[in-house]
Design an enzyme around this catalytic site. Sequence first.
Site, PDB file in Angstrom:
ATOM      1  N   THR A 131      -4.000  -0.112  -7.764  1.00  0.00           N
ATOM      2  CA  THR A 131      -2.789   0.055  -8.056  1.00  0.00           C
ATOM      3  C   THR A 131      -2.070   1.102  -7.329  1.00  0.00           C
ATOM      4  O   THR A 131      -0.995   1.020  -7.077  1.00  0.00           O
ATOM      5  CB  THR A 131      -2.755   0.545  -9.721  1.00  0.00           C
ATOM      6  OG1 THR A 131      -3.461  -0.274 -10.433  1.00  0.00           O
ATOM      7  CG2 THR A 131      -1.378   1.000 -10.315  1.00  0.00           C
ATOM      8  N   CYS A 132      -2.705   2.330  -6.887  1.00  0.00           N
ATOM      9  CA  CYS A 132      -2.124   3.135  -6.169  1.00  0.00           C
ATOM     10  C   CYS A 132      -1.664   2.651  -4.872  1.00  0.00           C
ATOM     11  O   CYS A 132      -0.553   3.069  -4.455  1.00  0.00           O
ATOM     12  CB  CYS A 132      -3.372   4.124  -5.729  1.00  0.00           C
ATOM     13  SG  CYS A 132      -4.109   4.729  -7.186  1.00  0.00           S
ATOM     14  N   SER A 133      -2.214   1.679  -4.224  1.00  0.00           N
ATOM     15  CA  SER A 133      -1.908   1.231  -2.847  1.00  0.00           C
ATOM     16  C   SER A 133      -0.753   0.163  -3.166  1.00  0.00           C
ATOM     17  O   SER A 133       0.152  -0.287  -2.299  1.00  0.00           O
ATOM     18  CB  SER A 133      -2.977   0.537  -1.983  1.00  0.00           C
ATOM     19  OG  SER A 133      -3.875   1.707  -1.715  1.00  0.00           O
TER      20      SER A 133
END
Length: 157
Positions: A47-49
């Site tokens: 999700t972060c990337s």
Amino acid sequence: MIAQGQKIPAASLTQLGEQGLNHFTTDELFANKKVVLFAVPGAFTPTCSAAHLPGFVVLREEFAAKGVDEVMCVSVNDAFVMKAWGESQNAERIRMLADGDASFTKALGLDKDTGDFGGVRSTRYAMVVDNGVVTQLFVEEDKQFEVSKAEHVLANL
């Protein structure tokens, strides 16, 4: 947990620059400017990337147009990982900060133990900090990604 109206706690964060490691105090990072700070549980994670960092990269100019001097990303990772992740995401206009020992994250009260995923990590959040004081705080519920999105933060400025 830190709340709106409170001052950012004293801590040190690290950034890898052209000349090596740079250590910054929170006073240096947040004094006399308006900052959007967002935190991710881990660099290079799905999700972060795929969404969190890219949203801020894409909307960086719109944040500037609303008076934000700087956008910063922090994670409980080392500065080398944060630099590599920022480069892989074309995040040259986002300050990629490492909280290697989680001391800043713990001082905010936004740490969580993820067990064998990576140990102590940050809760996913975003905040607006004006001259060192938190004016808006968007903390995600566990396994959620709604209120700390760049679009949500921008809409609330």
